[in-house]
Design an enzyme around this catalytic site. Structure first.
Site, PDB file in Angstrom:
ATOM      1  N   ASP A 268      21.332  37.097 -27.940  1.00  0.00           N
ATOM      2  CA  ASP A 268      22.302  36.201 -28.578  1.00  0.00           C
ATOM      3  C   ASP A 268      21.683  35.550 -29.807  1.00  0.00           C
ATOM      4  O   ASP A 268      21.261  34.393 -29.771  1.00  0.00           O
ATOM      5  CB  ASP A 268      22.756  35.147 -27.570  1.00  0.00           C
ATOM      6  N   LEU A 269      21.636  36.299 -30.904  1.00  0.00           N
ATOM      7  CA  LEU A 269      21.063  35.773 -32.139  1.00  0.00           C
ATOM      8  C   LEU A 269      22.121  35.497 -33.197  1.00  0.00           C
ATOM      9  O   LEU A 269      21.794  35.019 -34.286  1.00  0.00           O
ATOM     10  CB  LEU A 269      20.005  36.740 -32.685  1.00  0.00           C
ATOM     11  N   LYS A 270      23.374  35.809 -32.901  1.00  0.00           N
ATOM     12  CA  LYS A 270      24.501  35.479 -33.793  1.00  0.00           C
ATOM     13  C   LYS A 270      24.194  35.855 -35.242  1.00  0.00           C
ATOM     14  O   LYS A 270      24.228  35.022 -36.153  1.00  0.00           O
ATOM     15  CB  LYS A 270      24.852  33.999 -33.679  1.00  0.00           C
TER      16      LYS A 270
ATOM     17  N   HIS B  15      24.246  36.874 -38.988  1.00  0.00           N
ATOM     18  CA  HIS B  15      25.206  36.660 -40.078  1.00  0.00           C
ATOM     19  C   HIS B  15      24.448  36.628 -41.390  1.00  0.00           C
ATOM     20  O   HIS B  15      23.661  35.713 -41.649  1.00  0.00           O
ATOM     21  CB  HIS B  15      25.983  35.359 -39.881  1.00  0.00           C
ATOM     22  N   ASP B  16      24.674  37.661 -42.209  1.00  0.00           N
ATOM     23  CA  ASP B  16      23.986  37.772 -43.493  1.00  0.00           C
ATOM     24  C   ASP B  16      24.745  38.811 -44.309  1.00  0.00           C
ATOM     25  O   ASP B  16      25.818  39.259 -43.897  1.00  0.00           O
ATOM     26  CB  ASP B  16      22.523  38.181 -43.267  1.00  0.00           C
ATOM     27  N   ILE B  17      24.189  39.232 -45.425  1.00  0.00           N
ATOM     28  CA  ILE B  17      24.820  40.321 -46.158  1.00  0.00           C
ATOM     29  C   ILE B  17      24.775  41.576 -45.288  1.00  0.00           C
ATOM     30  O   ILE B  17      23.933  41.709 -44.400  1.00  0.00           O
ATOM     31  CB  ILE B  17      24.136  40.559 -47.519  1.00  0.00           C
TER      32      ILE B  17
ATOM     33  N   ASN C  33      23.806  44.709 -45.498  1.00  0.00           N
ATOM     34  CA  ASN C  33      22.596  45.516 -45.369  1.00  0.00           C
ATOM     35  C   ASN C  33      21.571  44.847 -44.467  1.00  0.00           C
ATOM     36  O   ASN C  33      20.916  45.503 -43.646  1.00  0.00           O
ATOM     37  CB  ASN C  33      21.989  45.768 -46.750  1.00  0.00           C
TER      38      ASN C  33
ATOM     39  N   GLN D 262      28.927  20.580 -24.856  1.00  0.00           N
ATOM     40  CA  GLN D 262      30.075  21.473 -24.939  1.00  0.00           C
ATOM     41  C   GLN D 262      31.370  20.663 -24.942  1.00  0.00           C
ATOM     42  O   GLN D 262      31.487  19.673 -24.222  1.00  0.00           O
ATOM     43  CB  GLN D 262      30.085  22.444 -23.742  1.00  0.00           C
TER      44      GLN D 262
ATOM     45  N   ARG E 231      22.289  25.490 -18.313  1.00  0.00           N
ATOM     46  CA  ARG E 231      21.779  24.294 -17.654  1.00  0.00           C
ATOM     47  C   ARG E 231      22.226  24.113 -16.205  1.00  0.00           C
ATOM     48  O   ARG E 231      21.408  23.677 -15.381  1.00  0.00           O
ATOM     49  CB  ARG E 231      22.144  23.064 -18.500  1.00  0.00           C
TER      50      ARG E 231
END
Length: 237
Positions: A66-68, A70-72, A74, A191, A212
């Site tokens: 789970d690193l989510k 998000h970048d360009i 490539n 949450q 938790r």
């Protein structure tokens, strides 16, 4: 309705949100056969925990990275190519079209499923407005879900509060993975959009992510067993 061929035990994903590899390994040993699916997120990954993914897969467990991303496009593609070699079952990206397309294409022949994060469960309508969005949570989640399905993403990470609505939109095939799960009486913590395990399953969730309430329990194994039992009861297993 969520896919029905998932064993009840594997519908629980325990989030190893722990400070280092040693502590995480000890928790996995403590949970034993009660848990078959683990999530490795930022905290553990950045503390050298990614090799644990390979070890868990080698021991017959499933892993959710789970690193989510998000970048360009490539950069996302190269990240997915590298992470796909870990043997993980799930990998998350943020639900932006270019990001999702790059991840789906870069997955190649690997078996990793790409999950799109719609809106974080710590966000509500006011948070989105403060960030400059003109949509509320429900509308933004729906729009991103439709885009994700059209692009070929395998599943969505969403609040359990949105699960029933999304299940009606994406149908039975897409996985819905829901954090924000709190057994009755558990503290909500940070949450904002939460639900009990039974209600989340009834709403159409495929998998429940719990951190938790298991990790901080006096007896983590018993806490995990109780959640799996609640899942089974909700499904009529």
């Amino acid at each position: 309705m969520a896919p029905v061929d998932i064993p009840d035990r594997d519908r629980l994903i325990v989030a190893l949100d722990l400070p280092d590899l040693r502590v995480a390994e000890a928790m996995v040993d403590r949970l034993g056969d009660s848990v078959g699916f683990y999530k490795i997120g930022y905290q553990l990954a950045y503390a050298g925990g990614l090799p644990l993914a390979r070890a868990l897969v080698g021991a017959g467990k499933k892993v959710f990275v789970d690193l989510k991303l998000h970048d360009i496009g490539n950069t996302v593609a190269r990240g997915v190519e590298s992470l796909s070699h870990l043997g993980a079952s799930f990998l998350t990206v943020h639900a932006y079209p270019q990001t999702m397309k790059a991840a789906v294409e870069a997955r190649g022949s690997s078996k990793v499923k790409i999950l799109a994060v719609t809106v974080l469960t710590s966000y509500d309508d006011r948070d989105l407005a403060d960030a400059g969005y003109r949509f509320g949570v429900r509308d933004l989640v729906e729009a991103r879900a439709r885009q994700a399905q059209a692009i070929g993403v395998d599943g969505l990470v969403c609040s359990p509060e949105e699960a029933a609505h999304l299940r009606g939109i994406v149908g039975p095939e897409m996985d819905l993975v829901t954090p924000g799960i709190r057994p009755a009486g558990a503290a909500a913590g940070d949450q904002k959009r939460i639900m009990t395990p039974a209600k989340a399953i009834a709403a159409g969730a495929s998998y429940l992510v719990v951190g938790r309430p298991v990790l901080d329990a006096p007896d983590p194994k018993a806490a995990a067993d109780a959640i799996v039992a609640e899942i089974a009861a909700a499904r009529g297993s």
